[in-house]
Design an enzyme around this catalytic site. Sequence first.
Site, mmCIF file in Angstrom:
data_model
loop_
_atom_site.group_PDB
_atom_site.id
_atom_site.type_symbol
_atom_site.label_atom_id
_atom_site.label_comp_id
_atom_site.label_asym_id
_atom_site.label_seq_id
_atom_site.Cartn_x
_atom_site.Cartn_y
_atom_site.Cartn_z
ATOM 1 N N PRO A 114 -9.793 14.472 -0.350
ATOM 2 C CA PRO A 114 -10.900 13.515 -0.498
ATOM 3 C C PRO A 114 -10.675 12.606 -1.711
ATOM 4 C CG PRO A 114 -11.710 15.789 -0.551
ATOM 5 C CD PRO A 114 -10.221 15.852 -0.533
ATOM 6 N N GLU A 115 -10.871 11.314 -1.516
ATOM 7 C CA GLU A 115 -10.769 10.343 -2.602
ATOM 8 C C GLU A 115 -12.177 9.867 -2.946
ATOM 9 O OE1 GLU A 115 -7.797 7.321 -1.882
ATOM 10 O OE2 GLU A 115 -6.554 8.707 -0.752
ATOM 11 N N ARG B 45 2.770 -2.467 -18.638
ATOM 12 C CA ARG B 45 3.200 -1.276 -17.894
ATOM 13 C C ARG B 45 4.344 -1.620 -16.954
ATOM 14 N NH1 ARG B 45 1.336 3.216 -19.955
ATOM 15 N NH2 ARG B 45 1.680 4.143 -17.921
#
Length: 268
Positions: free
Chosen positions: A2-3, A149
């Site tokens: 589940p997100e 990044r």
Amino acid sequence: MPELPEVETIVRGLARAVSGRRIAEVRVEMAGSVVNDLPGDFAETLRGERIESVTRRAKFVVMRLGSGRALTVHLRMTGRLIVEAQPQEDAYSRLRLRFEDGGWLRFSDVRRFGRVRLTADGAWAAGLGPEPLDPAFTPEALRGLLEGRRTPIKSLLLDQSRLAGVGNIYACEALYLAGIHPKRRAGGLSKARVERLHAALIRVLGRAIRMRGSSIDDYVDAEGLRGGFQNTLAVYGREGLSCRRCHAPIKRVTLAQRGTFYCPRCQR
Ligand SMILES: [Zn+2]
């Protein structure tokens, strides 16, 4: 797993079902599934507490208790929280709570990676990045997270310490919607592309919540209902099928050990 949209759907159902109810009985059915950060026995400590509220932080379900403590659930791969009038037979049941007014909450977990943790203040969910649906999460905030990044943008979106709650499905879908190749260097995205990604994240997550999440495996919410977003996925799980926009075949690559789906023509 589940997100954010699935956990949000579970939390909304649970908030309706268990807020204000007092725990009369605690049955730990698998000791390894519960963690107690407080002195004393888990069941003893939890018994008699009232659930004041149920909220979500990242992929965690946080139940605030009357004492100010928190019962936090991480569902991981297969964890489920089920509200029921009578305790149902379940070989995978790990924890059951009986409420004073009758009715039960069951934590069931086939793969046993999920955890239910009792903490003084819910600090288990610490060290997480901002919530993508929080109004404070602006395009500028996203730009700040990406700046400098060198990691691929897809991997960065999955890093919970950078951004909370976004998992594999919604990272793939948001990058498709924004037209960004998953391997692009996070820090190298133009301002316009970061703005597009920000809008795509919010749109994909919002839409998934409205559709009660994605039922890819056996996900169901606290009321036992399946989600509907899996029927509208643009790229996730669609390797070899044609892109809904340009009809090119969807590709799959592995990025940071996760299957990553994208359209080679729409995503640059
Ligand atoms: Zn395409």
